[in-house]
Design an enzyme around this catalytic site. Structure first.
Site, short mmCIF file in Angstrom:
data_model
loop_
_atom_site.label_atom_id
_atom_site.label_comp_id
_atom_site.label_asym_id
_atom_site.label_seq_id
_atom_site.Cartn_x
_atom_site.Cartn_y
_atom_site.Cartn_z
N LYS A 229 0.84 -1.20 0.00
CA LYS A 229 0.00 0.00 0.00
C LYS A 229 0.88 1.25 0.00
O LYS A 229 1.78 1.39 0.84
CB LYS A 229 -0.93 -0.01 1.21
CG LYS A 229 -1.95 -1.15 1.18
CD LYS A 229 -2.71 -1.29 2.49
CE LYS A 229 -1.82 -1.84 3.58
NZ LYS A 229 -2.56 -2.11 4.83
N LEU A 230 0.62 2.14 -0.95
CA LEU A 230 1.46 3.31 -1.16
C LEU A 230 0.76 4.61 -0.80
O LEU A 230 1.16 5.69 -1.24
CB LEU A 230 1.92 3.37 -2.63
CG LEU A 230 2.56 2.10 -3.19
CD1 LEU A 230 2.85 2.27 -4.67
CD2 LEU A 230 3.83 1.76 -2.41
N GLY A 234 -1.47 4.83 -4.40
CA GLY A 234 -2.13 3.59 -4.81
C GLY A 234 -1.49 2.35 -4.23
O GLY A 234 -1.23 2.27 -3.03
N GLY A 260 -8.29 3.77 9.30
CA GLY A 260 -9.30 2.91 8.69
C GLY A 260 -9.16 2.76 7.19
O GLY A 260 -9.83 1.92 6.58
N GLY A 262 -6.51 1.68 5.45
CA GLY A 262 -5.89 0.40 5.12
C GLY A 262 -6.84 -0.77 5.32
O GLY A 262 -6.81 -1.75 4.56
N ASP A 263 -7.69 -0.67 6.34
CA ASP A 263 -8.68 -1.73 6.58
C ASP A 263 -9.75 -1.71 5.48
O ASP A 263 -10.22 -2.77 5.04
CB ASP A 263 -9.34 -1.56 7.95
CG ASP A 263 -8.31 -1.52 9.06
OD1 ASP A 263 -7.31 -2.25 8.97
OD2 ASP A 263 -8.51 -0.76 10.03
#
Length: 321
Positions: A229-230, A234, A260, A262-263
């Site tokens: 994850k960037l 993106g 939240g 990333g989740d």
């Protein structure tokens, strides 16, 4: 029975409503349901899939609030135990105009930290298509780590697809060395690993997305895909066969709260894979749900329904023509 399972510690979150005031000085707070794994379960449920959440809560107002919230979000509670012996965790979060908010936990010795792994042996895995795992639950206590390892063993025996998000919480570990060693060992059992670029730097010493992916692809034979994850840029994806690609993020004008995101990314990815979509399409959805998540103050209240997700993607497509 459900398509999706996860295990973790849900938390009652008190989020400050006062922008750029420290937790010490803030006087007004709003209560939310929080916790990385429960966020994913809410996101998966909201996108139309059956879920079950595995945890232990106290028989107290926070525990009752969490159960109400799980029911409201149609997250299954068949494997949610309550106990009078221990209390339900909670946390405070400030509100900032820029960057990541500060968080303070009240969770040591909580009900989930005293999780009874016998619950895991009663789970019905017959309809489960994917399970999401996080590095937070095994950090909260030795009992939780033991239960987590037992759960992973059950999943391996039943050949169930797993995603793993490191979700680093240094304050929950005895030392950074123990955190890095344990997280990387646990990650080696997962089919799909979802590290952030900052986590990669801590866990294996590089901010290079390909280097992070290569490390985890070599870390365990079970791992087939790594998605780095960037943030706003993106995500970068690399698979065991050496193929790789990048998916750009979605532009967001009004970032309210980054917690939240990333989740939400995980929930978008998982639901797309359950639906049989390609990995590329799954990562596009993951980016979209993450972008929607940062536009709301709670950890998971910005996660979309299928209709809201379709509308967001259609609007983006129209704007980029």
């Amino acid at each position: 029975m459900s398509e999706f399972l996860t295990i973790g510690e849900p938390i009652a979150l008190f989020g400050s409503t006062e922008v750029d005031k420290s937790l010490k000085d803030a006087a007004n707070f709003q209560k939310f349901l929080a916790g990385a794994e429960v966020n994913v379960a809410v996101g998966v449920s909201r996108l139309g899939h059956s879920t079950q959440y595995i945890t232990r809560l106290g028989k107290d107002p926070f525990g009752e609030f969490i159960i109400d919230q799980l029911n409201e979000n149609k997250v299954g509670t068949d494997y949610v135990e309550q106990t009078e012996e221990y209390w339900t965790a909670f946390q405070l979060k400030d509100r900032v105009s820029d960057g990541d908010p500060s968080i303070f936990y009240f969770r040591k010795g909580s009900a989930a930290a005293h999780f009874d792994q016998q619950v895991l042996d009663a789970i019905d895995f017959s309809q489960v298509k994917m399970v999401h795992l996080s590095g937070i639950f095994p950090a909260i206590s030795p009992e939780a780590l033991t239960a987590f390892r037992h759960f992973v063993k059950l999943l391996e025996e039943k050949n169930i697809r797993t995603t793993f998000d490191p979700n680093l919480r240094p304050q929950l570990w005895a030392s950074q060395e123990i955190m890095v060693e344990t997280i990387n060992e646990l990650a080696s059992h997962a089919e799909i690993i979802l590290p952030g670029i900052n986590e990669g730097e801590i866990l294996m010493g590089s901010r290079d997305p390909e280097a992070i992916a290569d490390f985890y692809l070599a870390n365990g034979s079970a791992t087939k895909t790594v998605i780095v994850k960037l943030g706003t840029a993106g995500a970068y994806v690399k698979q065991k066969d050496g193929s790789s690609f990048s998916i750009p993020g979605f532009k967001v004008d009004n970032v309210v709260d980054t917690v939240g995101a990333g989740d939400g990314f995980a929930a978008g990815l998982i639901t797309a894979l359950i639906e049989g979509k390609s990995l590329e399409a799954a990562v596009i959805r993951a980016n979209a749900v993450g972008a929607l998540a940062v536009q709301s103050p709670g950890d998971n209240d910005g996660y979309p329904t299928p209709e809201e997700l379709d509308a967001f993607l259609a609007k983006h497509e129209e704007e980029t023509k």
